[in-house]
Scaffold this motif. Structure first.
Motif, PDB file in Angstrom:
ATOM      1  N   PHE A  80       0.834  -1.193   0.000  1.00 12.24           N
ATOM      2  CA  PHE A  80       0.000   0.000   0.000  1.00 12.24           C
ATOM      3  C   PHE A  80       0.874   1.250   0.000  1.00 12.24           C
ATOM      4  O   PHE A  80       1.996   1.234   0.497  1.00 12.24           O
ATOM      5  CB  PHE A  80      -0.883   0.048   1.261  1.00 12.24           C
ATOM      6  N   TYR A 139       0.238   5.306   1.320  1.00 10.08           N
ATOM      7  CA  TYR A 139      -0.599   6.294   1.972  1.00 10.08           C
ATOM      8  C   TYR A 139       0.107   7.639   1.936  1.00 10.08           C
ATOM      9  O   TYR A 139       1.339   7.712   1.910  1.00 10.08           O
ATOM     10  CB  TYR A 139      -0.855   5.917   3.436  1.00 10.08           C
ATOM     11  N   GLN A 158       0.187  11.559   3.905  1.00  7.45           N
ATOM     12  CA  GLN A 158      -0.224  12.306   5.088  1.00  7.45           C
ATOM     13  C   GLN A 158       0.095  13.782   4.871  1.00  7.45           C
ATOM     14  O   GLN A 158       1.255  14.158   4.764  1.00  7.45           O
ATOM     15  CB  GLN A 158       0.494  11.787   6.334  1.00  7.45           C
ATOM     16  N   ASN A 171      -1.190  17.971   9.651  1.00  6.42           N
ATOM     17  CA  ASN A 171      -2.326  18.036  10.574  1.00  6.42           C
ATOM     18  C   ASN A 171      -3.528  17.254  10.071  1.00  6.42           C
ATOM     19  O   ASN A 171      -4.667  17.562  10.426  1.00  6.42           O
ATOM     20  CB  ASN A 171      -2.718  19.492  10.840  1.00  6.42           C
ATOM     21  N   ARG A 172      -3.268  16.255   9.269  1.00  4.83           N
ATOM     22  CA  ARG A 172      -4.365  15.413   8.786  1.00  4.83           C
ATOM     23  C   ARG A 172      -3.986  13.949   8.912  1.00  4.83           C
ATOM     24  O   ARG A 172      -2.815  13.602   9.033  1.00  4.83           O
ATOM     25  CB  ARG A 172      -4.695  15.766   7.334  1.00  4.83           C
ATOM     26  N   GLY A 173      -4.980  13.089   8.876  1.00  3.01           N
ATOM     27  CA  GLY A 173      -4.716  11.653   8.962  1.00  3.01           C
ATOM     28  C   GLY A 173      -4.166  11.123   7.662  1.00  3.01           C
ATOM     29  O   GLY A 173      -3.912  11.868   6.714  1.00  3.01           O
ATOM     30  N   LEU A 174      -3.994   9.832   7.611  1.00  2.00           N
ATOM     31  CA  LEU A 174      -3.473   9.187   6.407  1.00  2.00           C
ATOM     32  C   LEU A 174      -4.567   8.994   5.380  1.00  2.00           C
ATOM     33  O   LEU A 174      -5.688   8.610   5.723  1.00  2.00           O
ATOM     34  CB  LEU A 174      -2.871   7.827   6.745  1.00  2.00           C
ATOM     35  N   PHE A 184      -5.470   6.933   1.856  1.00  2.00           N
ATOM     36  CA  PHE A 184      -5.112   5.797   1.010  1.00  2.00           C
ATOM     37  C   PHE A 184      -4.889   6.268  -0.423  1.00  2.00           C
ATOM     38  O   PHE A 184      -5.704   7.017  -0.974  1.00  2.00           O
ATOM     39  CB  PHE A 184      -6.242   4.777   1.079  1.00  2.00           C
ATOM     40  N   LEU A 205       3.906  13.872   3.291  1.00  2.00           N
ATOM     41  CA  LEU A 205       4.661  12.728   3.806  1.00  2.00           C
ATOM     42  C   LEU A 205       4.026  11.455   3.243  1.00  2.00           C
ATOM     43  O   LEU A 205       2.811  11.273   3.350  1.00  2.00           O
ATOM     44  CB  LEU A 205       4.604  12.732   5.330  1.00  2.00           C
ATOM     45  N   PHE A 207       3.894   7.248   2.954  1.00  2.00           N
ATOM     46  CA  PHE A 207       4.219   6.011   3.645  1.00  2.00           C
ATOM     47  C   PHE A 207       3.902   4.813   2.761  1.00  2.00           C
ATOM     48  O   PHE A 207       2.806   4.710   2.209  1.00  2.00           O
ATOM     49  CB  PHE A 207       3.418   5.869   4.939  1.00  2.00           C
ATOM     50  N   LEU A 262      -1.028  -3.578   9.384  1.00  2.00           N
ATOM     51  CA  LEU A 262      -0.177  -2.849   8.456  1.00  2.00           C
ATOM     52  C   LEU A 262       1.179  -2.571   9.101  1.00  2.00           C
ATOM     53  O   LEU A 262       1.249  -2.079  10.220  1.00  2.00           O
ATOM     54  CB  LEU A 262      -0.820  -1.529   8.059  1.00  2.00           C
ATOM     55  N   PHE A 313       4.369  -0.263   8.493  1.00  2.00           N
ATOM     56  CA  PHE A 313       4.688   0.944   7.749  1.00  2.00           C
ATOM     57  C   PHE A 313       6.189   1.129   7.597  1.00  2.00           C
ATOM     58  O   PHE A 313       6.979   0.792   8.492  1.00  2.00           O
ATOM     59  CB  PHE A 313       4.114   2.172   8.454  1.00  2.00           C
ATOM     60  N   GLY A 314       6.569   1.728   6.468  1.00  2.00           N
ATOM     61  CA  GLY A 314       7.928   2.204   6.324  1.00  2.00           C
ATOM     62  C   GLY A 314       8.102   3.497   7.111  1.00  2.00           C
ATOM     63  O   GLY A 314       7.160   4.015   7.699  1.00  2.00           O
ATOM     64  N   ALA A 315       9.307   4.008   7.116  1.00  2.00           N
ATOM     65  CA  ALA A 315       9.635   5.174   7.930  1.00  2.00           C
ATOM     66  C   ALA A 315       9.039   6.461   7.382  1.00  2.00           C
ATOM     67  O   ALA A 315       8.962   7.465   8.100  1.00  2.00           O
ATOM     68  CB  ALA A 315      11.143   5.322   8.053  1.00  2.00           C
ATOM     69  N   GLY A 316       8.638   6.433   6.135  1.00  2.00           N
ATOM     70  CA  GLY A 316       8.062   7.628   5.536  1.00  2.00           C
ATOM     71  C   GLY A 316       9.084   8.410   4.719  1.00  2.00           C
ATOM     72  O   GLY A 316      10.284   8.426   5.046  1.00  2.00           O
TER      73      GLY A 316
END
Lengths: 114, 112
Positions: B34, B36, B38, B41-44, B46, B88, B90, B100, B102-105
């Motif tokens: 996947f 994602y 970001q 100040n917001r969520g992830l 898809f 950002l 991910f 899930l 996640f990678g470091a971003g």
């Protein structure tokens, strides 16, 4: 898809207190997840919360510190207990609501512990 | 153990140029991958996923990703970057029980 809301959106708390974060979904979902995103870091899964059963915690996270409730298929809470500055993070809930592993995330709760 | 790596902390691209954000994975069995995004100040949100089928996956906002089994990679691409793509990103893989990892971003900065 799913629309997810979280309350509060942010909070500043004192050391030693507890905060309960709410996660509300606009549809019924079986699996809900709670993640932590520490400053400048990636997301780490805290626990999986399924309705009707105890939450399953990941290594490094315990129920006494992060108790979770899942009273129905649209709602869950995460409590951060006895907080310390190290708990300052963004806490996100997510749900499995799409075909094949698709997770949708809430906007997150930004917690600062002084 | 399952893991996802994003080798670049930041990617800088000029607006209008193609962009690539890299991701490599290490999973046992079939990978479910996947991307994602970001925003501040917001969520992830898809973007796209690879479960099976075509190696080139198309997603939201003009993004696509290429699954390469031999190189164990799942790089995110876009033919022409926009300043509004700055965010950002991910990469993640799904393991057992739908968890899930996640990678470091990677922070993408698109300059006018």
């Amino acid at each position: 898809s799913a629309v997810i809301s979280q309350k509060p959106s942010r909070d500043i708390c004192q050391r030693g207190t507890s905060l309960t974060i709410q996660c509300q979904v606009d549809s019924q979902v079986t699996m809900m997840f709670w993640y932590r995103q520490q400053p400048g870091q990636s997301l780490t899964l805290i626990a999986t919360a399924n309705q009707g059963s105890e939450a399953t915690y990941e290594s490094g996270f315990v129920i006494d510190k992060f108790p979770i409730s899942r009273p129905n298929l649209t709602f869950s809470t995460l409590t951060v207990s006895n907080m310390s500055p190290e708990d300052s993070s963004i806490y996100l809930c997510s749900v499995l609501a799409g075909p094949l592993y698709e997770q949708f995330f809430g906007p997150g709760t930004r917690l600062t512990v002084l | 153990a399952q893991s996802v790596a994003q080798p670049e902390d930041q990617v800088n691209v000029a607006e209008g140029n193609p962009l690539t954000v890299k991701c490599t994975y290490s999973v046992s069995g079939n990978p479910y991958l996947f991307w994602y995004v970001q925003y501040p100040n917001r969520g992830l949100q898809f973007l796209l996923k690879y479960i099976t089928g075509d190696n080139l996956v198309k997603g939201s906002y003009g993004f696509e990703a290429e699954f390469n089994k031999s190189q164990t990679s799942f790089h995110l691409k876009k033919p022409s970057a926009l300043v509004s793509d700055s965010a950002l990103y991910f990469c993640a893989s799904a393991g057992g029980y739908n968890k899930l990892i996640f990678g470091a971003g990677t922070r993408l900065a698109v300059h006018p």
